[in-house]
Design a protein around this motif. Structure first.
Motif, PDB file in Angstrom:
ATOM      1  N   LYS A 279      -0.787  64.794  -7.049  1.00 57.81           N
ATOM      2  CA  LYS A 279      -1.242  65.787  -8.038  1.00 57.81           C
ATOM      3  C   LYS A 279      -1.752  67.072  -7.391  1.00 57.81           C
ATOM      4  O   LYS A 279      -2.494  67.841  -8.000  1.00 57.81           O
ATOM      5  CB  LYS A 279      -2.310  65.216  -8.968  1.00 57.81           C
ATOM      6  CG  LYS A 279      -1.863  63.997  -9.740  1.00 57.81           C
ATOM      7  CD  LYS A 279      -0.815  64.354 -10.750  1.00 57.81           C
ATOM      8  CE  LYS A 279      -0.492  63.173 -11.649  1.00 57.81           C
ATOM      9  NZ  LYS A 279       0.822  63.290 -12.262  1.00 57.81           N
ATOM     10  N   ILE A 280      -1.352  67.310  -6.121  1.00 56.68           N
ATOM     11  CA  ILE A 280      -1.712  68.557  -5.432  1.00 56.68           C
ATOM     12  C   ILE A 280      -0.503  69.048  -4.640  1.00 56.68           C
ATOM     13  O   ILE A 280       0.380  68.274  -4.292  1.00 56.68           O
ATOM     14  CB  ILE A 280      -2.904  68.380  -4.452  1.00 56.68           C
ATOM     15  CG1 ILE A 280      -2.567  67.343  -3.368  1.00 56.68           C
ATOM     16  CG2 ILE A 280      -4.182  68.007  -5.193  1.00 56.68           C
ATOM     17  CD1 ILE A 280      -2.987  67.737  -1.994  1.00 56.68           C
ATOM     18  N   PHE A 281      -0.485  70.348  -4.364  1.00 58.12           N
ATOM     19  CA  PHE A 281       0.491  70.908  -3.436  1.00 58.12           C
ATOM     20  C   PHE A 281      -0.013  72.247  -2.942  1.00 58.12           C
ATOM     21  O   PHE A 281      -0.912  72.840  -3.532  1.00 58.12           O
ATOM     22  CB  PHE A 281       1.894  71.036  -4.065  1.00 58.12           C
ATOM     23  CG  PHE A 281       1.988  71.986  -5.226  1.00 58.12           C
ATOM     24  CD1 PHE A 281       2.281  73.341  -5.036  1.00 58.12           C
ATOM     25  CD2 PHE A 281       1.832  71.525  -6.523  1.00 58.12           C
ATOM     26  CE1 PHE A 281       2.400  74.212  -6.107  1.00 58.12           C
ATOM     27  CE2 PHE A 281       1.954  72.382  -7.603  1.00 58.12           C
ATOM     28  CZ  PHE A 281       2.235  73.732  -7.396  1.00 58.12           C
ATOM     29  N   THR A 282       0.553  72.678  -1.824  1.00 56.33           N
ATOM     30  CA  THR A 282       0.290  74.030  -1.344  1.00 56.33           C
ATOM     31  C   THR A 282       1.624  74.751  -1.216  1.00 56.33           C
ATOM     32  O   THR A 282       2.665  74.131  -1.020  1.00 56.33           O
ATOM     33  CB  THR A 282      -0.424  74.053   0.023  1.00 56.33           C
ATOM     34  OG1 THR A 282       0.391  73.431   1.010  1.00 56.33           O
ATOM     35  CG2 THR A 282      -1.789  73.376  -0.056  1.00 56.33           C
ATOM     36  N   VAL A 283       1.553  76.060  -1.354  1.00 55.00           N
ATOM     37  CA  VAL A 283       2.704  76.920  -1.119  1.00 55.00           C
ATOM     38  C   VAL A 283       2.346  77.780   0.076  1.00 55.00           C
ATOM     39  O   VAL A 283       1.336  78.486   0.061  1.00 55.00           O
ATOM     40  CB  VAL A 283       3.009  77.801  -2.349  1.00 55.00           C
ATOM     41  CG1 VAL A 283       4.197  78.706  -2.068  1.00 55.00           C
ATOM     42  CG2 VAL A 283       3.247  76.956  -3.591  1.00 55.00           C
TER      43      VAL A 283
ATOM     44  N   ASP B 221      -9.081  74.495   0.871  1.00 57.27           N
ATOM     45  CA  ASP B 221      -9.591  73.731  -0.261  1.00 57.27           C
ATOM     46  C   ASP B 221      -9.254  72.242  -0.098  1.00 57.27           C
ATOM     47  O   ASP B 221      -8.908  71.557  -1.062  1.00 57.27           O
ATOM     48  CB  ASP B 221      -9.049  74.279  -1.586  1.00 57.27           C
ATOM     49  CG  ASP B 221      -9.742  73.677  -2.804  1.00 57.27           C
ATOM     50  OD1 ASP B 221     -10.951  73.377  -2.714  1.00 57.27           O
ATOM     51  OD2 ASP B 221      -9.069  73.471  -3.834  1.00 57.27           O
ATOM     52  N   GLY B 222      -9.279  71.768   1.158  1.00 57.43           N
ATOM     53  CA  GLY B 222      -9.010  70.371   1.451  1.00 57.43           C
ATOM     54  C   GLY B 222      -7.535  69.981   1.441  1.00 57.43           C
ATOM     55  O   GLY B 222      -7.200  68.824   1.630  1.00 57.43           O
TER      56      GLY B 222
ATOM     57  N   THR C 206      -6.280  76.892  -6.715  1.00 54.22           N
ATOM     58  CA  THR C 206      -7.692  76.611  -6.424  1.00 54.22           C
ATOM     59  C   THR C 206      -8.235  77.456  -5.272  1.00 54.22           C
ATOM     60  O   THR C 206      -9.443  77.602  -5.143  1.00 54.22           O
ATOM     61  CB  THR C 206      -7.897  75.113  -6.095  1.00 54.22           C
ATOM     62  OG1 THR C 206      -7.116  74.776  -4.946  1.00 54.22           O
ATOM     63  CG2 THR C 206      -7.507  74.244  -7.283  1.00 54.22           C
ATOM     64  N   ASP C 207      -7.337  78.004  -4.442  1.00 53.73           N
ATOM     65  CA  ASP C 207      -7.770  78.879  -3.352  1.00 53.73           C
ATOM     66  C   ASP C 207      -6.545  79.572  -2.764  1.00 53.73           C
ATOM     67  O   ASP C 207      -5.417  79.088  -2.909  1.00 53.73           O
ATOM     68  CB  ASP C 207      -8.492  78.090  -2.259  1.00 53.73           C
ATOM     69  CG  ASP C 207      -9.451  78.952  -1.431  1.00 53.73           C
ATOM     70  OD1 ASP C 207      -9.477  80.200  -1.625  1.00 53.73           O
ATOM     71  OD2 ASP C 207     -10.164  78.387  -0.584  1.00 53.73           O
ATOM     72  N   ILE C 208      -6.792  80.706  -2.115  1.00 55.01           N
ATOM     73  CA  ILE C 208      -5.729  81.496  -1.473  1.00 55.01           C
ATOM     74  C   ILE C 208      -6.261  82.041  -0.154  1.00 55.01           C
ATOM     75  O   ILE C 208      -7.429  82.426  -0.054  1.00 55.01           O
ATOM     76  CB  ILE C 208      -5.299  82.679  -2.370  1.00 55.01           C
ATOM     77  CG1 ILE C 208      -4.532  82.173  -3.585  1.00 55.01           C
ATOM     78  CG2 ILE C 208      -4.461  83.689  -1.608  1.00 55.01           C
ATOM     79  CD1 ILE C 208      -4.108  83.261  -4.545  1.00 55.01           C
ATOM     80  N   HIS C 209      -5.382  82.071   0.854  1.00 58.43           N
ATOM     81  CA  HIS C 209      -5.684  82.740   2.122  1.00 58.43           C
ATOM     82  C   HIS C 209      -4.508  83.652   2.443  1.00 58.43           C
ATOM     83  O   HIS C 209      -3.356  83.242   2.326  1.00 58.43           O
ATOM     84  CB  HIS C 209      -5.891  81.726   3.251  1.00 58.43           C
ATOM     85  CG  HIS C 209      -6.112  82.379   4.571  1.00 58.43           C
ATOM     86  ND1 HIS C 209      -7.319  82.935   4.930  1.00 58.43           N
ATOM     87  CD2 HIS C 209      -5.270  82.601   5.609  1.00 58.43           C
ATOM     88  CE1 HIS C 209      -7.214  83.467   6.140  1.00 58.43           C
ATOM     89  NE2 HIS C 209      -5.976  83.275   6.580  1.00 58.43           N
ATOM     90  N   LEU C 210      -4.798  84.889   2.841  1.00 61.59           N
ATOM     91  CA  LEU C 210      -3.763  85.882   3.123  1.00 61.59           C
ATOM     92  C   LEU C 210      -3.827  86.359   4.567  1.00 61.59           C
ATOM     93  O   LEU C 210      -4.913  86.461   5.142  1.00 61.59           O
ATOM     94  CB  LEU C 210      -3.922  87.104   2.204  1.00 61.59           C
ATOM     95  CG  LEU C 210      -3.881  86.837   0.706  1.00 61.59           C
ATOM     96  CD1 LEU C 210      -4.267  88.087  -0.064  1.00 61.59           C
ATOM     97  CD2 LEU C 210      -2.508  86.351   0.298  1.00 61.59           C
ATOM     98  N   GLU C 211      -2.663  86.670   5.131  1.00 62.69           N
ATOM     99  CA  GLU C 211      -2.542  87.287   6.456  1.00 62.69           C
ATOM    100  C   GLU C 211      -1.737  88.569   6.297  1.00 62.69           C
ATOM    101  O   GLU C 211      -0.836  88.640   5.455  1.00 62.69           O
ATOM    102  CB  GLU C 211      -1.797  86.353   7.424  1.00 62.69           C
ATOM    103  CG  GLU C 211      -2.513  85.066   7.737  1.00 62.69           C
ATOM    104  CD  GLU C 211      -3.653  85.218   8.718  1.00 62.69           C
ATOM    105  OE1 GLU C 211      -3.663  86.209   9.477  1.00 62.69           O
ATOM    106  OE2 GLU C 211      -4.533  84.336   8.724  1.00 62.69           O
ATOM    107  N   ASP C 212      -2.037  89.574   7.125  1.00 67.11           N
ATOM    108  CA  ASP C 212      -1.312  90.849   7.074  1.00 67.11           C
ATOM    109  C   ASP C 212      -0.121  90.762   8.027  1.00 67.11           C
ATOM    110  O   ASP C 212      -0.215  91.153   9.185  1.00 67.11           O
ATOM    111  CB  ASP C 212      -2.235  92.002   7.452  1.00 67.11           C
ATOM    112  CG  ASP C 212      -1.571  93.349   7.233  1.00 67.11           C
ATOM    113  OD1 ASP C 212      -0.578  93.415   6.475  1.00 67.11           O
ATOM    114  OD2 ASP C 212      -2.029  94.345   7.839  1.00 67.11           O
TER     115      ASP C 212
END
Length: 159
Positions: A64-68, A98-99, A131-137
Motif C-alpha cells: 500500500k506504498i510506493f515511491t516515484v 518518509d520511511g 506524503t513527502d517530496i525531495h528535490l535535486e537541481d
C-alpha cells in the motif's frame, strides 16, 4: 491498427524516466516506468500505471506504498537495471523518504501511500497520496522513440 503501431505512436511522446519502488517485509522492489503523472494539487495525488505481468504489481497491492524516483540524466544505468536490461547483478543502495525506499541522486523523490487502485485494460492504475517530496537541481533523464535522451538548453539569440 496493430500493437507495434500503437507502441510506436506512444513512444513519440517524450517522457521522463522513473523508477517505482516499494517495500514488502524488508525487501525493496523496483521497476522502471514512464507511465506516471500528477493528478491533483489538493489533495496532492499522483498516478502510476503498472502492467498486469509486472512483478511489482502485487508488491504494491500488499504494501500500500510506493515511491516515484524521477531519474537524473546520469542515472541511465539505474533505469536499465530496473528495466531488466542489464544481465549482471548490480547492488543498488536505497535511502529513505518518509520511511519509504528512494534512490539517491534522483531529480525528484516522491513518497506515496496508495489511496485507490483501478484496473484498466492490462494495467492497474495506482493513485498515490503524496506524503513527502525531495528535490535535486539536476537535469532529467529523457526517453523518446525508444531511446534515452537528454535535454539541451536553448542558446539565447543575440542580435
Amino acid at each position: 491498427m496493430d500493437d507495434r503501431q500503437f507502441r510506436t505512436a506512444m513512444g513519440k511522446f517524450a517522457t521522463g524516466v522513473t523508477v517505482i519502488a516499494t517495500e514488502v517485509e524488508g525487501d525493496i522492489h523496483g521497476m522502471t516506468a514512464n507511465a506516471f503523472m500528477s493528478v491533483s494539487l489538493d489533495p496532492k495525488l499522483v498516478v502510476v500505471s503498472i502492467g498486469e505481468k509486472a512483478k511489482i504489481l502485487n508488491k504494491i497491492k500488499e504494501s500500500k506504498i510506493f515511491t516515484v524516483n524521477i531519474l537524473a540524466a546520469d542515472q541511465q544505468e539505474l533505469s536499465m537495471i530496473f528495466a531488466g536490461q542489464l544481465k549482471e547483478h548490480k547492488e543498488v543502495v536505497f535511502e529513505r523518504l518518509d520511511g519509504k525506499p528512494v534512490l539517491a541522486g534522483a531529480v525528484a523523490q516522491v513518497a506515496c501511500e496508495v489511496s485507490a487502485e483501478h484496473v484498466e485494460g492490462d494495467h492497474t492504475l495506482f493513485i498515490g497520496r503524496v506524503t513527502d517530496i525531495h528535490l535535486e537541481d539536476k537535469e532529467p533523464l529523457v526517453f523518446y522513440s525508444g531511446k534515452y535522451r537528454s535535454l539541451v538548453a536553448e542558446q539565447p539569440v543575440t542580435i
